[in-house]
Write a protein that holds these residues in place. Sequence first.
Motif, PDB file in Angstrom:
ATOM      1  N   ALA A  94      32.098  -4.094   2.261  1.00 31.22           N
ATOM      2  CA  ALA A  94      33.373  -4.763   2.030  1.00 31.22           C
ATOM      3  C   ALA A  94      33.728  -4.383   0.590  1.00 31.22           C
ATOM      4  N   ALA A  95      32.847  -4.393  -0.735  1.00 30.35           N
ATOM      5  CA  ALA A  95      33.213  -4.127  -1.852  1.00 30.35           C
ATOM      6  C   ALA A  95      33.323  -2.795  -2.233  1.00 30.35           C
ATOM      7  N   GLN A  96      32.764  -1.712  -1.436  1.00 32.40           N
ATOM      8  CA  GLN A  96      32.952  -0.423  -1.464  1.00 32.40           C
ATOM      9  C   GLN A  96      34.362  -0.216  -0.850  1.00 32.40           C
ATOM     10  N   ALA A  97      34.569  -0.631   0.231  1.00 33.64           N
ATOM     11  CA  ALA A  97      36.076  -0.587   1.025  1.00 33.64           C
ATOM     12  C   ALA A  97      37.044  -1.062  -0.199  1.00 33.64           C
ATOM     13  N   SER A  98      36.763  -2.095  -0.826  1.00 36.18           N
ATOM     14  CA  SER A  98      37.948  -2.457  -1.767  1.00 36.18           C
ATOM     15  C   SER A  98      38.106  -1.551  -2.660  1.00 36.18           C
ATOM     16  N   ARG A  99      37.049  -1.076  -3.400  1.00 35.81           N
ATOM     17  CA  ARG A  99      36.897  -0.089  -4.446  1.00 35.81           C
ATOM     18  C   ARG A  99      37.747   1.353  -4.037  1.00 35.81           C
ATOM     19  N   ALA A 100      37.377   1.823  -2.883  1.00 32.65           N
ATOM     20  CA  ALA A 100      37.947   2.924  -2.251  1.00 32.65           C
ATOM     21  C   ALA A 100      39.393   2.563  -2.157  1.00 32.65           C
ATOM     22  N   LEU A 101      39.824   1.882  -1.691  1.00 31.70           N
ATOM     23  CA  LEU A 101      41.257   1.477  -1.156  1.00 31.70           C
ATOM     24  C   LEU A 101      42.299   1.323  -2.466  1.00 31.70           C
ATOM     25  N   THR A 102      41.562   0.705  -3.416  1.00 33.55           N
ATOM     26  CA  THR A 102      42.153   0.325  -4.711  1.00 33.55           C
ATOM     27  C   THR A 102      42.330   1.828  -5.616  1.00 33.55           C
TER      28      THR A 102
END
Length: 130
Positions: free
Chosen positions: A111-119
């Motif tokens: 989840a944290a990696q997904a947030s960083r990637a999308l941001t």
Amino acid sequence: MTLTFEWLAAPLSIYQLPVADAENIAFPQNADFYSVTMTCDEISIVAETGAIATAAKEDAGWRALKLRGVFDMSLTGIMAAISGVLAEHGVALFAVSTYNTDYILICARDAAQASRALTAAGHVVISPDA
């Protein structure tokens, strides 16, 4: 196009049931989110973890990102853009679409990696502490 995503709070599971169980499924009551897909081969349900006690299989440990807004069905490339960004960062997804929008399920550990990637791709992610 900048997209805005919002993490749903509840931990989710993806359930599989045989088609023969269709009449006996107790669907979640008062749930903020659940999705049912039925084919001639199986029933798949995405719901809060622990919600479907009669499932043949349960894959727990998912979080959902809701794509905020209502999107016309004639729009193209939205899912491709999202999945491309996540794939570039090694994040697998399970997509669920409704008439108005899309939900992207991500393994909770990613989840944290997904947030960083999308941001990093210029999108907005609400609740970045996911």
